[in-house]
Write a protein that holds these residues in place. Structure first.
Motif, PDB file in Angstrom:
ATOM      1  N   SER A 105      17.131 -24.355  17.086  1.00 52.89           N
ATOM      2  CA  SER A 105      17.903 -24.006  17.705  1.00 52.89           C
ATOM      3  C   SER A 105      19.119 -23.235  17.346  1.00 52.89           C
ATOM      4  O   SER A 105      19.792 -22.054  17.753  1.00 52.89           O
TER       5      SER A 105
ATOM      6  N   ASN B 219      17.603 -20.025  16.271  1.00 54.16           N
ATOM      7  CA  ASN B 219      17.694 -19.001  16.516  1.00 54.16           C
ATOM      8  C   ASN B 219      18.713 -18.438  17.037  1.00 54.16           C
ATOM      9  O   ASN B 219      18.667 -16.970  17.351  1.00 54.16           O
TER      10      ASN B 219
ATOM     11  N   GLY C  49      19.282 -14.317  17.006  1.00 53.27           N
ATOM     12  CA  GLY C  49      19.089 -13.614  17.848  1.00 53.27           C
ATOM     13  C   GLY C  49      20.837 -12.751  17.895  1.00 53.27           C
ATOM     14  O   GLY C  49      20.805 -12.242  18.365  1.00 53.27           O
TER      15      GLY C  49
ATOM     16  N   ALA D 200      14.396 -12.712  19.165  1.00 53.54           N
ATOM     17  CA  ALA D 200      14.177 -15.006  19.188  1.00 53.54           C
ATOM     18  C   ALA D 200      12.693 -15.332  17.743  1.00 53.54           C
ATOM     19  O   ALA D 200      12.184 -14.879  18.793  1.00 53.54           O
TER      20      ALA D 200
ATOM     21  N   ILE E 171       8.451 -19.947  19.039  1.00 49.48           N
ATOM     22  CA  ILE E 171       8.931 -21.474  17.793  1.00 49.48           C
ATOM     23  C   ILE E 171       7.661 -22.257  17.963  1.00 49.48           C
ATOM     24  O   ILE E 171       7.406 -23.303  17.862  1.00 49.48           O
TER      25      ILE E 171
ATOM     26  N   GLY F 165      14.936 -25.286  21.029  1.00 48.89           N
ATOM     27  CA  GLY F 165      15.073 -23.879  20.577  1.00 48.89           C
ATOM     28  C   GLY F 165      14.994 -22.659  21.686  1.00 48.89           C
ATOM     29  O   GLY F 165      15.580 -21.485  21.847  1.00 48.89           O
ATOM     30  N   TYR F 166      14.038 -22.870  22.836  1.00 50.20           N
ATOM     31  CA  TYR F 166      14.316 -22.002  23.568  1.00 50.20           C
ATOM     32  C   TYR F 166      15.145 -22.029  24.518  1.00 50.20           C
ATOM     33  O   TYR F 166      15.618 -20.942  25.102  1.00 50.20           O
TER      34      TYR F 166
ATOM     35  N   SER G  50       6.382 -16.910  11.818  1.00 51.10           N
ATOM     36  CA  SER G  50       7.380 -18.003  11.235  1.00 51.10           C
ATOM     37  C   SER G  50       7.999 -18.783  10.606  1.00 51.10           C
ATOM     38  O   SER G  50       8.637 -18.715  10.652  1.00 51.10           O
TER      39      SER G  50
END
Length: 658
Positions: A81, A84, A88, A94, A97, A132-133, A636
């Protein structure tokens, strides 16, 4: 009737023997062909869940929701998180993940010799992905835009509770979407497939598994090296990450129209998984947008040609693209009237009405109950409405509309993610902001000079509820797709996702204050915050009403909405052999909100997969997903590593100053 462990062991054993895409049971005298997951769509909708349960479900006999899985997943999710949030604020994007969390969760288990089961690794991935999302998206968009508009931070208790309730709403909204779009509609969710394939390759044994693992590792290693070369080269060697032809088009360089070749491999790999129809639809729509409509709009003055670029073009094209995605998704959902009827029946039984029909008690026992969705959604929604009223002086009715609209746009975002692997958060934000511009118009004449228009704050924060929850749900379905492929228990996977909300909130809120100490920190070279810039400008524009949009943008809205319904109708009316020639409405809509170079990467990836499939079907079936998964994982993971390397020194310096 529930199955015993002995029944399940024979079922799992039989499902490990594949002959030409079929499964042969060793427990029967006559071989029994078991449908592959790709073939479940051939069954009637009401039979798909039960078939999956009887032939693929493993959640009762393989460890999944364990203490160690949640603890490691929470730590990993907190780190992701933070990364990201950093990315961001830098780029407005993003990282994917799902694959990153998948590989890291397995690697951590091996590092500490934990001997995790494949479903424990999937559980760790779900917890980390949720952190994270669901917590970072609104922070780099609406929250940062609020800071830029007002010039001051929210109080930390407000921001913490706001982040938590928004993330919670997104997690609970995913409950009904999962059963419809994964279990019944069988949408691909390409990154979910890639994550499941990655875990299977990592946990599998045998020659074929080793070969897949080697191909995955090789692709991942090459992708990581290439990503590192691009990142280092772009800084030290001035090597571009996107190649633009040295030509002009319509009086501007190709780079201004985003026409070029993205040298990154992750979108190319995603295109291999997404499929041919979606990708040619995306590149067709992108060619129309950047090659025809955008130059036309520059001539008409709808797009500012003096500073032409992606942001200027998409500020116009988003309206048509978002309208197309909204109308096509809602039209597709309307065609599923039986699903709507079952949902209403389930709600009626919860409130004491006639008991809803259970198609299978076996399946219902492992699914997340409708009561969880209703109770959790009401609690999270009430929390959002309360904070909107207390902190932002938003009318209660407007907050309630924002929560209800979240469910509608969640349908759109989830379907777009399921079909194309792209979650259109920006487009969803525009739709929400447009809606509240009409519901809560500005009263500019009554506002004293120097005071921020309350309509702009209402527009910004109500839209963040809708877009944030909808996009979080869509991204979380990617993990649920992985669990579906692996035979996980959906209820336990949901609990892991809910636990990730706590981890993400604990990390991302204080990190935001540290990285962005004041409004002046945003919009500059260090933190450009492009997503927040767009949200801020749209709020300023729409606070004065829809009529302030350029007339061509208003026409684009209407045309997009009509096309979103017309294309599916045309496809349905044609014989099956001709339907592949009708472009996807979702693909066309998405092409209006992404750069042309991204669309081209998708198309090239799908073209490679198509040629591979037609010329070497056996090797394609065996290696294609593994190779694509490795490329996505390698890039990633390297992106996360680079981001953390850049972010941690600045974070430590900020802590020392504090």
């Amino acid at each position: 009737m529930a199955t015993s462990p002995e029944d399940h062991s024979s079922r799992v054993k039989s499902s490990d023997i594949h002959l030409q895409g079929a499964t042969v049971s060793e427990t029967e005298e006559t071989p029994e062909r078991v449908l592959t997951l790709d073939e479940l769509g051939e069954l009637p909708p009401d039979e798909r869940e039960l078939y999956w349960y009887r032939h693929y479900y493993q959640g009762e006999y393989v460890p999944q929701l364990t203490v160690r899985a949640i603890l490691i997943g929470s730590v990993l999710g907190g780190i992701m998180s933070l990364s990201n949030l950093y990315i961001g604020l830098k780029t407005g994007w993003a990282l994917g993940i799902a694959i990153t969390a998948c590989v890291l969760s397995y690697s951590i288990g091996k590092l500490f010799r934990l001997n995790l089961s494949i479903l424990e690794s999937n559980c760790m991935q779900s917890c980390a992905s949720s952190a994270g999302y669901s917590t970072g998206g609104t922070m780099v968009s609406a929250v940062a835009a609020y800071l830029m508009l007002t010039g001051h931070h929210m109080a930390w208790p407000i921001l913490a509770t706001w982040t938590f309730f928004l993330a919670m709403l997104g997690v609970f909204l995913a409950i009904p979407m999962k059963r419809q779009m994964i279990d019944v509609d069988q949408l691909p969710f390409p990154s979910g497939i890639a994550a499941a394939e990655t875990l299977k390759s990592l946990h599998a044994e045998g020659d074929e598994a080793r070969q897949k693992s080697i191909s995955l590792a090789a692709a991942g290693g090459l992708s990581a090296v290439w990503k590192l070369f691009l990142e280092v080269g772009s800084v030290k060697l001035k090597f571009p990450t996107v190649l633009f032809p040295p030509f002009n088009f319509a009086g501007h360089p190709f780079s201004s129209w985003t026409i070029g070749l993205d040298l990154g491999l992750v979108l190319l790999a995603a295109g291999m998984i997404v499929g041919w129809k979606m990708c040619w639809s995306i590149v067709l729509g992108s060619s129309l947008n950047y090659g025809v409509l955008a130059p036309w709009m520059v001539k008409l003055g709808a797009i500012d040609g003096s500073k032409l670029g992606f942001r200027e073009i998409v500020s116009w094209s988003t309206w048509a693209g978002a309208a197309m995605m909204v109308s096509s998704s809602l039209f597709a959902f309307a065609l599923q009237w039986r699903t709507v009827a079952r949902a209403i029946a389930g709600l009626g039984s919860f409130f004491g009405g006639a008991k809803a029909k259970n198609y299978s008690s076996e399946v219902e026992s492992i699914q997340v109950p409708n009561s969880w969705f209703i109770i959790g959604g009401c609690i999270a929604g009430a929390g959002c409405v309360a904070i909107l009223k207390i902190a932002f002086n938003t009318e209660i009715w407007a907050g309630i509309v924002a929560v209800l609209l979240s469910f509608v746009l969640c349908l759109v975002a989830c379907r777009a993610t399921g079909e194309s692997d792209i979650t259109p958060m920006g487009a969803m934000g525009k739709v929400a902001q447009l809606t509240f511009a009409g519901l809560v118009p500005s009263k500019k004449a009554l506002i004293p000079p120097g005071v921020v228009d309350p309509a702009m704050i209402t527009n910004l924060m109500t839209a963040s509820v809708t877009a944030g929850a909808a996009s979080a749900s869509a991204d979380l379905l990617t993990d649920l797709k992985s669990g579906y492929i692996l035979g996980a228990n959906p209820k336990r996977q949901f609990i892991a996702q809910f636990m990730g909300v706590f981890a993400g909130t604990i990390v991302v809120v204080p990190a935001f204050y540290i990285l962005v100490p004041n409004a002046e920190a945003l919009g500059g070279a260090q933190w450009p915050a492009p997503a927040a810039q767009v949200w801020k400008k749209v709020a300023e524009l729409l606070s004065h009403g829809i009529g302030t949009l350029h007339p061509t943008a208003q026409v684009g809205l209407i045309c997009g909405a009509v096309a979103g319904v017309l294309l599916p109708l045309i496809e349905m009316s044609l014989p099956k052999r001709f339907r592949r020639f009708v472009p996807s409405a979702t693909g066309i809509g998405l092409s209006f909100v992404i750069p042309f170079n991204n669309a081209l990467s998708f198309f090239i990836g799908a073209l490679i997969a198509l040629i591979w499939q037609r010329n070497h079907k056996a090797s394609c079936d065996k290696y294609m997903v593994a190779v694509a998964s490795g490329v996505i994982a390698g890039e990633s993971l390297t992106g996360v590593g680079i981001a953390l390397t850049d972010a941690l020194p600045g974070l430590a310096q900020a802590l020392r100053k504090g």
